[in-house]
Design a protein around this motif. Sequence first.
Motif, PDB file in Angstrom:
ATOM      1  N   ALA A  69     -65.604 -61.585 -51.045  1.00  0.00           N
ATOM      2  CA  ALA A  69     -64.360 -60.816 -51.049  1.00  0.00           C
ATOM      3  C   ALA A  69     -63.200 -61.754 -50.745  1.00  0.00           C
ATOM      4  O   ALA A  69     -63.396 -62.894 -50.305  1.00  0.00           O
ATOM      5  N   LEU A  70     -61.993 -61.262 -50.977  1.00  0.00           N
ATOM      6  CA  LEU A  70     -60.769 -62.023 -50.714  1.00  0.00           C
ATOM      7  C   LEU A  70     -60.285 -61.688 -49.308  1.00  0.00           C
ATOM      8  O   LEU A  70     -60.149 -60.508 -48.964  1.00  0.00           O
ATOM      9  N   TYR A  71     -60.027 -62.716 -48.489  1.00  0.00           N
ATOM     10  CA  TYR A  71     -59.703 -62.488 -47.071  1.00  0.00           C
ATOM     11  C   TYR A  71     -58.378 -63.125 -46.667  1.00  0.00           C
ATOM     12  O   TYR A  71     -57.917 -64.088 -47.279  1.00  0.00           O
ATOM     13  N   CYS A  72     -57.827 -62.564 -45.592  1.00  0.00           N
ATOM     14  CA  CYS A  72     -56.678 -63.175 -44.911  1.00  0.00           C
ATOM     15  C   CYS A  72     -56.954 -63.149 -43.413  1.00  0.00           C
ATOM     16  O   CYS A  72     -57.747 -62.328 -42.928  1.00  0.00           O
ATOM     17  N   GLY A  73     -56.329 -64.048 -42.665  1.00  0.00           N
ATOM     18  CA  GLY A  73     -56.499 -64.105 -41.220  1.00  0.00           C
ATOM     19  C   GLY A  73     -55.541 -63.182 -40.499  1.00  0.00           C
ATOM     20  O   GLY A  73     -54.589 -62.651 -41.090  1.00  0.00           O
ATOM     21  N   ASP A  74     -55.780 -62.991 -39.181  1.00  0.00           N
ATOM     22  CA  ASP A  74     -54.972 -62.032 -38.429  1.00  0.00           C
ATOM     23  C   ASP A  74     -53.528 -62.483 -38.233  1.00  0.00           C
ATOM     24  O   ASP A  74     -52.670 -61.684 -37.839  1.00  0.00           O
ATOM     25  N   ALA A 101     -64.943 -74.887 -43.988  1.00  0.00           N
ATOM     26  CA  ALA A 101     -63.552 -75.296 -44.192  1.00  0.00           C
ATOM     27  C   ALA A 101     -62.706 -74.119 -44.673  1.00  0.00           C
ATOM     28  O   ALA A 101     -61.543 -73.966 -44.269  1.00  0.00           O
ATOM     29  N   GLN A 102     -63.281 -73.262 -45.509  1.00  0.00           N
ATOM     30  CA  GLN A 102     -62.545 -72.083 -45.976  1.00  0.00           C
ATOM     31  C   GLN A 102     -62.240 -71.141 -44.810  1.00  0.00           C
ATOM     32  O   GLN A 102     -61.153 -70.561 -44.743  1.00  0.00           O
ATOM     33  N   LEU A 103     -63.192 -70.990 -43.900  1.00  0.00           N
ATOM     34  CA  LEU A 103     -62.944 -70.177 -42.715  1.00  0.00           C
ATOM     35  C   LEU A 103     -61.743 -70.698 -41.938  1.00  0.00           C
ATOM     36  O   LEU A 103     -60.878 -69.923 -41.500  1.00  0.00           O
ATOM     37  N   MET A 104     -61.670 -72.007 -41.768  1.00  0.00           N
ATOM     38  CA  MET A 104     -60.543 -72.589 -41.030  1.00  0.00           C
ATOM     39  C   MET A 104     -59.221 -72.359 -41.756  1.00  0.00           C
ATOM     40  O   MET A 104     -58.195 -72.070 -41.124  1.00  0.00           O
ATOM     41  N   MET A 105     -59.236 -72.506 -43.084  1.00  0.00           N
ATOM     42  CA  MET A 105     -58.005 -72.292 -43.862  1.00  0.00           C
ATOM     43  C   MET A 105     -57.512 -70.858 -43.691  1.00  0.00           C
ATOM     44  O   MET A 105     -56.324 -70.609 -43.441  1.00  0.00           O
ATOM     45  N   ILE A 106     -58.426 -69.893 -43.789  1.00  0.00           N
ATOM     46  CA  ILE A 106     -58.037 -68.489 -43.701  1.00  0.00           C
ATOM     47  C   ILE A 106     -57.620 -68.127 -42.280  1.00  0.00           C
ATOM     48  O   ILE A 106     -56.623 -67.424 -42.064  1.00  0.00           O
ATOM     49  N   LEU A 107     -58.379 -68.605 -41.277  1.00  0.00           N
ATOM     50  CA  LEU A 107     -58.051 -68.292 -39.888  1.00  0.00           C
ATOM     51  C   LEU A 107     -56.735 -68.921 -39.444  1.00  0.00           C
ATOM     52  O   LEU A 107     -56.151 -68.506 -38.434  1.00  0.00           O
ATOM     53  N   SER A 108     -56.262 -69.931 -40.187  1.00  0.00           N
ATOM     54  CA  SER A 108     -54.960 -70.525 -39.852  1.00  0.00           C
ATOM     55  C   SER A 108     -53.819 -69.532 -40.043  1.00  0.00           C
ATOM     56  O   SER A 108     -52.728 -69.714 -39.504  1.00  0.00           O
ATOM     57  N   GLY A 109     -54.053 -68.486 -40.834  1.00  0.00           N
ATOM     58  CA  GLY A 109     -53.009 -67.512 -41.123  1.00  0.00           C
ATOM     59  C   GLY A 109     -52.092 -67.926 -42.252  1.00  0.00           C
ATOM     60  O   GLY A 109     -51.155 -67.192 -42.595  1.00  0.00           O
ATOM     61  N   SER A 110     -52.367 -69.079 -42.847  1.00  0.00           N
ATOM     62  CA  SER A 110     -51.489 -69.599 -43.893  1.00  0.00           C
ATOM     63  C   SER A 110     -52.026 -69.358 -45.299  1.00  0.00           C
ATOM     64  O   SER A 110     -51.268 -69.453 -46.268  1.00  0.00           O
ATOM     65  N   PHE A 111     -53.318 -69.073 -45.411  1.00  0.00           N
ATOM     66  CA  PHE A 111     -53.945 -68.972 -46.730  1.00  0.00           C
ATOM     67  C   PHE A 111     -54.724 -67.670 -46.875  1.00  0.00           C
ATOM     68  O   PHE A 111     -55.226 -67.108 -45.898  1.00  0.00           O
ATOM     69  N   ILE A 112     -54.846 -67.228 -48.127  1.00  0.00           N
ATOM     70  CA  ILE A 112     -55.846 -66.241 -48.497  1.00  0.00           C
ATOM     71  C   ILE A 112     -56.912 -66.988 -49.297  1.00  0.00           C
ATOM     72  O   ILE A 112     -56.648 -68.056 -49.859  1.00  0.00           O
ATOM     73  N   GLY A 113     -58.126 -66.453 -49.335  1.00  0.00           N
ATOM     74  CA  GLY A 113     -59.178 -67.134 -50.078  1.00  0.00           C
ATOM     75  C   GLY A 113     -60.460 -66.341 -50.093  1.00  0.00           C
ATOM     76  O   GLY A 113     -60.648 -65.400 -49.298  1.00  0.00           O
ATOM     77  N   PHE A 114     -61.362 -66.696 -51.004  1.00  0.00           N
ATOM     78  CA  PHE A 114     -62.649 -66.019 -51.118  1.00  0.00           C
ATOM     79  C   PHE A 114     -63.639 -66.572 -50.095  1.00  0.00           C
ATOM     80  O   PHE A 114     -63.664 -67.773 -49.810  1.00  0.00           O
ATOM     81  N   LEU A 115     -64.462 -65.661 -49.560  1.00  0.00           N
ATOM     82  CA  LEU A 115     -65.535 -66.009 -48.645  1.00  0.00           C
ATOM     83  C   LEU A 115     -66.745 -65.118 -48.930  1.00  0.00           C
ATOM     84  O   LEU A 115     -66.573 -63.954 -49.319  1.00  0.00           O
ATOM     85  N   PRO A 116     -67.958 -65.616 -48.708  1.00  0.00           N
ATOM     86  CA  PRO A 116     -69.111 -64.717 -48.718  1.00  0.00           C
ATOM     87  C   PRO A 116     -68.927 -63.683 -47.612  1.00  0.00           C
ATOM     88  O   PRO A 116     -68.514 -64.009 -46.495  1.00  0.00           O
ATOM     89  N   GLU A 117     -69.223 -62.429 -47.906  1.00  0.00           N
ATOM     90  CA  GLU A 117     -68.988 -61.371 -46.935  1.00  0.00           C
ATOM     91  C   GLU A 117     -69.771 -61.600 -45.641  1.00  0.00           C
ATOM     92  O   GLU A 117     -69.288 -61.294 -44.549  1.00  0.00           O
ATOM     93  N   GLN A 118     -70.973 -62.161 -45.771  1.00  0.00           N
ATOM     94  CA  GLN A 118     -71.781 -62.393 -44.580  1.00  0.00           C
ATOM     95  C   GLN A 118     -71.155 -63.451 -43.677  1.00  0.00           C
ATOM     96  O   GLN A 118     -71.217 -63.359 -42.460  1.00  0.00           O
ATOM     97  N   ALA A 119     -70.541 -64.469 -44.288  1.00  0.00           N
ATOM     98  CA  ALA A 119     -69.889 -65.521 -43.502  1.00  0.00           C
ATOM     99  C   ALA A 119     -68.649 -64.981 -42.792  1.00  0.00           C
ATOM    100  O   ALA A 119     -68.305 -65.412 -41.683  1.00  0.00           O
TER     101      ALA A 119
END
Length: 301
Positions: A175-180, A230-248
């Motif tokens: 799914a496509l995610y964004c950070g808090d 690395a994708q988790l870090m990008m999204i959790l930074s609050g600066s990026f949206i991106g795809f992640l495996p739902e389980q991750a």
Amino acid sequence: MRRFDNIDLRLLRVFATLAETGSFSAAQITLNLSQSTLSTHLAALEQRLGGALCLRGRKGFRLTPLGEETVEAIQDLFESIDTFQSRISQAPTELGGRLRIGTIGGIINSPQMVLQHVLARVIAQIPNIHIDLRLGIPQDLELQVADGTRDVVVGPFACHAPGVQYVELCEEPHALYCGDQHPFFAMQDADISKDMIDQARFSVRAYRKLEDLQRIRHPRASGSIVHMEAQLMMILSGSFIGFLPEQAALPYVKNKQMRAIKRDIYTFSSKHYVAFRNIDEKNRIINIFVDEIVSGCRGSE
């Protein structure tokens, strides 16, 4: 006389695919490599061999005389390697030895593949085995199993490597995610427009850049990653949206550190495979590993 004892077999595989497909664009798709990476690999091989292997221009793609000879030599070389490894793998010996496994990063989060449990069951059957486990990106892993650098690989492959068997394991939803800290986090999906998505900084998988952009028809990538950590870090930074495996993403979603965006639109599933060479289909160690990971995936369904 020139010596060629240090030529990377992966470069030979890349050139053989280029010759077989007959064009750089087709080889890029088959190998899932960018034009610059493909050109770099070709240039490295030409430097080692001491001449141009192919020409491209108004008359189209064509091999040079050196290129034609090289293709024939590559075919002979890999047939000899396959014969050698087939004989060694079938030679009478105590069941044991070395198993070289390649897999993508983040697979430990998969509830279907649970590679750590597979390893435990393999070791229980082969106590004196040496496990060599490496992480990599899908296209590199496919080349590694094709040239014999890895015995067996696990991941979301394009299934293009010649002489390789692919056994389907499972599908992994993304799914496509964004950070808090991202503006989208506090918004309702209905209020997030396509124009806002297009303006957002989008982090893509470097090895699937075009696919990621096309999935949401985004105009550009503002960041790239190779591993899901690395994708988790990008999204959790609050600066990026991106795809992640739902389980991750699940632990971070539960902790309200990220959320999925427009799940009804921006989701997809990738198929995962375990792959090994045709020449190794009677290798008992590889068969044990493949049987265990396949049965584990089917048991989780």
